[in-house]
Scaffold this active site. Structure first.
Site, PDB file in Angstrom:
ATOM      1  N   GLU A 175      24.714  -8.163 -10.627  1.00 19.14           N
ATOM      2  CA  GLU A 175      26.087  -7.182 -11.297  1.00 19.14           C
ATOM      3  C   GLU A 175      24.925  -6.756 -12.700  1.00 19.14           C
ATOM      4  OE1 GLU A 175      29.755  -4.851 -12.775  1.00 19.14           O
ATOM      5  OE2 GLU A 175      29.551  -6.255 -11.497  1.00 19.14           O
ATOM      6  N   ARG A 192      12.100   8.979   4.658  1.00 22.56           N
ATOM      7  CA  ARG A 192      12.589   9.449   5.829  1.00 22.56           C
ATOM      8  C   ARG A 192      13.429   9.388   6.785  1.00 22.56           C
ATOM      9  NH1 ARG A 192       8.427   3.848   6.019  1.00 22.56           N
ATOM     10  NH2 ARG A 192       9.870   3.534   4.113  1.00 22.56           N
ATOM     11  N   HIS A 201       9.371  13.386   1.730  1.00 22.86           N
ATOM     12  CA  HIS A 201       8.031  12.562   3.017  1.00 22.86           C
ATOM     13  C   HIS A 201       8.765  14.406   3.773  1.00 22.86           C
ATOM     14  CE1 HIS A 201       7.273  10.251   6.039  1.00 22.86           C
ATOM     15  NE2 HIS A 201       8.613  11.047   6.909  1.00 22.86           N
ATOM     16  N   ASP A 257      -1.131  11.535  10.978  1.00 26.79           N
ATOM     17  CA  ASP A 257      -0.255  12.282  12.168  1.00 26.79           C
ATOM     18  C   ASP A 257      -0.740  13.557  12.450  1.00 26.79           C
ATOM     19  OD1 ASP A 257       1.619  12.828  10.591  1.00 26.79           O
ATOM     20  OD2 ASP A 257       2.402  10.676  10.238  1.00 26.79           O
ATOM     21  N   LYS A 312      -0.205   9.967  18.193  1.00 24.51           N
ATOM     22  CA  LYS A 312      -0.559   8.976  17.244  1.00 24.51           C
ATOM     23  C   LYS A 312       0.911   8.893  18.238  1.00 24.51           C
ATOM     24  CE  LYS A 312       2.401   7.976  12.610  1.00 24.51           C
ATOM     25  NZ  LYS A 312       2.757   7.711  11.394  1.00 24.51           N
ATOM     26  N   ARG A 315       4.596   5.504  19.156  1.00 18.23           N
ATOM     27  CA  ARG A 315       4.748   4.320  18.089  1.00 18.23           C
ATOM     28  C   ARG A 315       5.715   3.605  18.938  1.00 18.23           C
ATOM     29  NH1 ARG A 315       4.624   3.659  13.174  1.00 18.23           N
ATOM     30  NH2 ARG A 315       3.998   5.803  11.070  1.00 18.23           N
ATOM     31  N   ALA A 368       0.360   0.384   6.419  1.00 15.33           N
ATOM     32  CA  ALA A 368      -0.348   0.265   5.624  1.00 15.33           C
ATOM     33  C   ALA A 368      -1.401   0.603   7.716  1.00 15.33           C
ATOM     34  CB  ALA A 368      -2.311  -0.049   5.269  1.00 15.33           C
ATOM     35  N   GLY A 369      -0.248   0.292   8.254  1.00 19.25           N
ATOM     36  CA  GLY A 369      -0.415   0.345   9.968  1.00 19.25           C
ATOM     37  C   GLY A 369      -1.392   1.456  10.720  1.00 19.25           C
ATOM     38  N   THR A 370      -0.423   2.732  10.185  1.00 19.65           N
ATOM     39  CA  THR A 370      -1.765   3.855  10.689  1.00 19.65           C
ATOM     40  C   THR A 370      -2.697   4.601  10.054  1.00 19.65           C
ATOM     41  OG1 THR A 370       0.887   4.557  11.354  1.00 19.65           O
ATOM     42  CG2 THR A 370      -0.663   6.430  10.772  1.00 19.65           C
TER      43      THR A 370
END
Length: 313
Positions: free
Chosen positions: A43, A99, A133, A172, A195, A197, A227-229
């Site tokens: 805490e 998101r 976002h 995307d 893309k 998913r 960082a996949g996309t």
């Protein structure tokens, strides 16, 4: 009696200390003194070590996961409210949990709305953030929101690179609006990646809409997480004959194996802001500071001046 503008004071959450110091320097002041005490069970308690009574207080802190970053911001907002600050502005270079801005399946939360409400309940009277976002998250707040765009710092940087046969790309469909805005400013073509998913952070299929052969491609996105996309899109574009592929992403979340993927990918360069501190160095990652942008907007907000000149897109 004349309408006196209250004194402005800038404070920082621990996770954004480096950026906050740059913002304060650009603003022309020093960071206010905050001490955080931590109990043995984890805490913690932030404490303003100077008076904020009657002042305009700016509290700088990105709220990326884990939850301690958000909790620290909430505790500092509450402390400022209880110390009788007149205006309390939460400066969130990166607004985390964004998101989750809708119910995309049954029985899930809308976390972005919940956090907007919590920030206001804790004491925020104004929000300054950058590259949400989803733009509509501004509507989750009942208090004024200044939504800044990283294009203000990215576009001058891109123009200095002097790339010929430039094409802007979105990794995307959701980022197509952002890509079109950049292409308009740079007078370039646009390509879009489509893309599908299998699940969160796992891409099952990607296809390219548009021609990149012989072109210098700049991928544009609001954030880079695993960082996949981004790396899959870069590799696909190089396979389709692109001359080079760079990426600009506002928020470098970079979790999991992101750094390794970037190093192994065909990305020539990843350009990010310092909205979130990097976890490690990478020869492929270049940081462009957003400190001057935030400092200028904070100064204009404090002096009740227009900030419309800061909206390049």
């Amino acid at each position: 009696m004349p309408n006196v503008i209250p004194e402005a004071k800038i404070f920082s959450c621990t996770q954004s200390k480096a950026l906050a110091e740059k913002i304060a320097a650009a603003y022309g002041t020093k960071l206010g003194n905050v001490i955080t005490s931590t109990y043995s069970d984890g805490e913690f308690q932030p404490s303003f070590e100077e008076s904020v009574r009657g002042s305009r207080v700016f509290i700088i802190g990105s709220t990326h996961p884990g939850a301690d970053h958000l909790m620290e911001m909430l505790l500092m907002l509450d402390a400022a409210k209880r110390a009788s600050a007149r205006h309390i502005t939460a400066v969130l270079p990166y607004f985390g949990w964004a998101r989750q801005d809708r119910k995309d399946k049954p029985r899930v939360p809308i976390a972005a709305k919940m956090i907007a409400s919590i920030l206001e309940t804790a004491g925020a009277t104004r929000i300054i953030t950058m590259d949400l976002h989803a733009d509509q998250i501004q509507g989750f707040f009942e208090k004024p929101v200044d939504h800044l765009y990283a294009s203000t710092v990215f576009l001058p940087h891109l123009k200095k690179l002097g790339l010929d046969i430039l094409t802007v790309a979105s990794p995307d469909m959701g980022g197509s609006k952002r890509a079109y805005a950049y292409s308009k400013a740079l007078e370039s073509d646009v390509v879009i990646c489509y893309k599908q998913r299998a699940k969160a952070n796992v891409i099952s299929h990607m296809e390219l809409i548009g021609n990149v052969e012989g072109k210098n491609v700049v991928l544009v996105d609001d954030m880079v997480d695993t960082a996949g996309t981004l790396t899959k899109a870069a590799d696909l574009m190089m396979e389709r004959g692109a001359k080079s592929v760079r990426a600009i992403c506002t928020h470098p979340v970079l979790s999991g194996g992101a750094y390794e993927k970037i190093e192994k990918s065909k990305l020539m360069e990843l350009i990010v802001t310092d909205s979130i501190p990097l976890k490690q160095e990478s020869k492929k990652i270049k940081v462009v500071s957003c400190a001057n942008l935030f400092a200028d907007v904070m100064n204009r907000v404090h002096n009740n001046e227009s900030i419309s000149s800061k909206f390049i897109m």
